[in-house]
Design a protein around this motif. Structure first.
Motif, PDB file in Angstrom:
ATOM      1  N   GLU A 123       0.821  -1.184   0.181  1.00  8.47           N
ATOM      2  CA  GLU A 123      -0.045  -0.052   0.007  1.00  8.47           C
ATOM      3  C   GLU A 123       0.968   1.121  -0.009  1.00  8.47           C
ATOM      4  N   ALA A 147       2.306   1.746  -3.479  1.00  5.97           N
ATOM      5  CA  ALA A 147       1.362   2.265  -4.547  1.00  5.97           C
ATOM      6  C   ALA A 147       1.174   3.663  -4.315  1.00  5.97           C
ATOM      7  N   PRO A 170      -2.102   2.861  -8.657  1.00  6.41           N
ATOM      8  CA  PRO A 170      -2.739   1.505  -8.114  1.00  6.41           C
ATOM      9  C   PRO A 170      -2.224   0.240  -8.748  1.00  6.41           C
ATOM     10  N   ASN A 171      -1.872   0.284 -10.227  1.00  5.82           N
ATOM     11  CA  ASN A 171      -1.186  -0.777 -10.806  1.00  5.82           C
ATOM     12  C   ASN A 171       0.100  -0.628 -11.262  1.00  5.82           C
ATOM     13  N   ALA A 172       0.972  -0.224 -10.060  1.00  7.71           N
ATOM     14  CA  ALA A 172       2.328  -0.080 -10.469  1.00  7.71           C
ATOM     15  C   ALA A 172       3.077  -1.389 -10.940  1.00  7.71           C
ATOM     16  N   LEU A 207       4.022  -3.956  -8.591  1.00  9.64           N
ATOM     17  CA  LEU A 207       2.738  -5.059  -8.302  1.00  9.64           C
ATOM     18  C   LEU A 207       2.381  -6.226  -9.483  1.00  9.64           C
TER      19      LEU A 207
END
Length: 260
Positions: free
Chosen positions: A241, A244, A250-252, A255
């Motif tokens: 978290e 990110a 959010p969709n780095a 990940l």
């Protein structure tokens, strides 16, 4: 290996149109139900042409399909031909790992799955593993902790040791299904644990947590082991978290793939 006379009635003639698919399915069924055991040589192409009632090209296409599935291996020379392959955990795990790589999973879903798997594996290990195996797990966890406490730890080496510890713990449970799944997960990715090890604060906590978990397993303390496993994934979620939030994405990329 079956004598030639026993292989004459293994298969049934196929219909034109999808002949190669039907042949592959018949051979696969014979392998799965044990009529063709590992190491058995398939009938010659001429014999199979006669049994299936089709041409050589169709036979070869079916064998090619089964070879790609990992069910057959083709040898050359005097004893050449198509042989039933002995599948092992590596073969199964490679296929599952490839499938997982081709079908990306949301990080939270993967973490949720891994936490559930780890909880079950830990309980099985406590119940079924020898004391010497438990002691060895603990010693290796202490070695991982020492490596991660170095000022500049070798993250490649620590990642490999972490994978070995996870696979060892799965094998200690004496359930091959969990072991196969863990092999596949560790070959494909490892629940983004690498994110913990890249950050000094988190890797020190994660390292101590591995040792605490292993110590609880050594002592047969199921509830403590489960508590430590739960804490590991609390740390992991918090770490992801934070990363990110830092990237504002959010969709780095970090990940999506831990094989960087």
């Amino acid at each position: 290996m079956k004598p030639p006379s026993e292989s004459l009635h293994l298969f049934m003639p196929v219909q034109a149109g999808r002949a190669s698919e039907e042949i592959a399915l018949q051979i696969e069924a014979a392998i799965v139900d044990g009529r063709l055991a590992p190491g058995t040589r398939l009938p010659s192409e001429r014999e199979m042409q006669s049994q299936f009632g089709t041409g050589r090209g169709v036979i070869r296409e079916a064998i090619k399909v089964l070879k790609q599935k990992g069910l057959l291996e083709v040898k050359k020379g005097a004893k050449g031909g198509a042989y039933v392959r002995q599948l092992d955990v590596g073969n199964i795990s490679e296929s599952l790992a490839l499938f997982l790589k081709q079908h990306p999973v949301d990080p939270e879903k993967l973490i949720e799955f891994r936490e559930t798997i780890d909880r079950t594996i830990a309980q099985l290990a406590i119940a079924h593993a020898d004391q010497s195996e438990k002691d060895e797990l603990y010693q290796e966890a202490l070695r991982l902790e020492a490596m991660l406490r170095e000022d500049e730890p070798d993250l490649v080496a620590t990642s490999e040791l972490d994978r070995q510890l996870n696979i060892k713990l799965a094998s200690m449970g004496r359930n091959p299904l969990f072991e196969w799944v863990m092999h596949a997960l560790q070959m494909g990715f490892s629940s983004h644990d690498y994110a913990l090890y890249e950050d000094r604060t988190y890797r020190l906590r994660a390292a101590a947590n591995w040792s605490d978990t292993a110590k609880a397993i050594v002592g047969g303390e199921i509830m403590r082991a489960l508590a430590f496993i739960g804490h590991h994934y609390v740390l992991l979620r918090k770490c992801i978290e934070e990363k990110a939030a830092h990237t504002h994405e959010p969709n780095a990329e970090f990940l999506q793939d831990d094989n960087q």
